[in-house]
Design an enzyme around this catalytic site. Structure first.
Site, short mmCIF file in Angstrom:
data_model
loop_
_atom_site.label_atom_id
_atom_site.label_comp_id
_atom_site.label_asym_id
_atom_site.label_seq_id
_atom_site.Cartn_x
_atom_site.Cartn_y
_atom_site.Cartn_z
N MET A 80 0.84 -1.19 0.00
CA MET A 80 0.00 0.00 0.00
C MET A 80 0.88 1.25 0.00
O MET A 80 1.04 1.93 1.01
CB MET A 80 -0.95 0.01 1.19
CG MET A 80 -2.11 0.97 0.95
SD MET A 80 -3.23 1.05 2.31
CE MET A 80 -4.76 0.57 1.58
N HIS A 81 1.46 1.52 -1.17
CA HIS A 81 2.28 2.72 -1.31
C HIS A 81 1.37 3.91 -1.57
O HIS A 81 0.15 3.82 -1.40
CB HIS A 81 3.36 2.52 -2.39
CG HIS A 81 2.82 2.16 -3.73
ND1 HIS A 81 2.63 3.07 -4.72
CD2 HIS A 81 2.41 0.97 -4.24
CE1 HIS A 81 2.14 2.46 -5.79
NE2 HIS A 81 1.99 1.19 -5.53
N LEU A 82 1.96 5.01 -2.01
CA LEU A 82 1.19 6.26 -2.04
C LEU A 82 -0.04 6.20 -2.95
O LEU A 82 -1.11 6.66 -2.58
CB LEU A 82 2.11 7.41 -2.45
CG LEU A 82 1.63 8.79 -2.04
CD1 LEU A 82 2.82 9.71 -1.82
CD2 LEU A 82 0.71 9.40 -3.05
N ASP B 107 -0.45 -0.99 -9.97
CA ASP B 107 1.02 -1.11 -9.98
C ASP B 107 1.54 -1.24 -11.41
O ASP B 107 2.55 -0.66 -11.77
CB ASP B 107 1.48 -2.35 -9.20
CG ASP B 107 1.57 -2.07 -7.70
OD1 ASP B 107 1.22 -0.95 -7.29
OD2 ASP B 107 2.00 -2.97 -6.97
#
Lengths: 158, 112
Positions: B18-20, B92
């Site tokens: 769960m990146h930006l 992604d």
């Protein structure tokens, strides 16, 4: 992950001069060139990659903070720089506010875990209003570095 | 109408975690509902309408999370947000294309 793992002491900018998004990113990547973390030849390509990432959605996540970033094959470890703009820069943030505090991150393409942990460190520390306020008020690189060290020593996390 | 409560367990499946970008999308969707939504990771519980709070969970691939909503549209909120988590892998892939201009350098991992 601690700030000292990815923010070099000589890549801290207490007074960013840029007034728009692209020149700010150029200025911050320039700081990493000056500190020796990235090569001058790679600067243009890194700036373009970060701008491409911004096109997909601003990394200005509100509360005056932005985390511009990219993966780039020219680095073999996560490198980062922190900078403050007293005037603030229009970064098309989620909350529409100008951004004063910037953490710029460049990570190797094959290390998604490091990037995630750096984002975790930045956001976990900045959840703390006190740390965030102190950081924005810092006037010197030394003061910022000291705050990051204090954060690394868990002096702000409740 | 009395406040309803709903919750759903999800697992972060995408390699980047769960990146930006996923956190931003999650926060944006969570704030579109009337319900108050929280995301729970182990003992940490955060307001799901803030990308900063979501990223502070450091939810990597394989992390189990619980989405919890309280409010009149709680059931719809947790369903929509669980569906969004399932779309992180596609998100992604889109990001890789944008960030890596040379297709040879960062071949996409096989979808599973």
């Amino acid at each position: 992950m601690k700030f000292c793992d990815f923010i070099d002491a000589d890549a801290i900018s207490p007074e960013l001069a840029a007034v728009d998004k692209e020149s700010l990113i150029e200025e911050m990547v320039g700081v990493l060139v000056a500190s020796g973390s990235v090569k001058a030849d790679d600067k243009e390509s890194i700036v373009r990659a970060i701008m491409n990432r911004e096109e997909l959605g601003s990394t200005g996540i509100g509360r005056g903070l932005a985390v511009p970033h990219t993966k780039h094959p020219s680095v073999d470890r996560l490198v980062g720089t922190v900078g403050i703009s007293e005037e603030g820069v229009d970064f098309q943030s989620l909350d529409g506010e100008k951004v004063h505090l910037f953490f710029l991150l460049i990570s190797p393409p094959d290390r998604p875990g490091d990037h995630l942990r750096a984002l975790e460190s930045v956001s976990r520390q900045l959840r703390d209003g006190t740390f965030c306020r102190f950081l924005k008020q810092s006037k010197t690189a030394k003061a910022i570095h000291q705050l990051l060290e204090e954060a690394d020593n868990n002096q702000f996390v409740s | 109408m009395p406040a309803a409560k709903a919750s759903r367990n999800v697992v972060i499946a995408n390699t980047q975690g769960m990146h930006l970008r996923p956190a931003g999308a999650f926060a944006k969707l969570a704030s579109q509902f009337k319900s108050h939504v929280e995301l729970i990771c182990n003992l940490d519980r955060v307001d799901a309408s803030s990308p900063m709070m979501l990223m502070s969970l450091g939810a990597a691939q394989g992390t189990k999370l619980t989405i919890e909503a309280i409010g009149e549209d709680a059931a719809e909120a947790v369903d929509a947000l669980a569906e969004l988590v399932d779309s992180f892998t596609a998100m992604d892939a889109e990001l890789s294309l944008a960030e890596e201009p040379s297709p040879d350098e960062g071949a996409l991992p096989p979808a599973d």
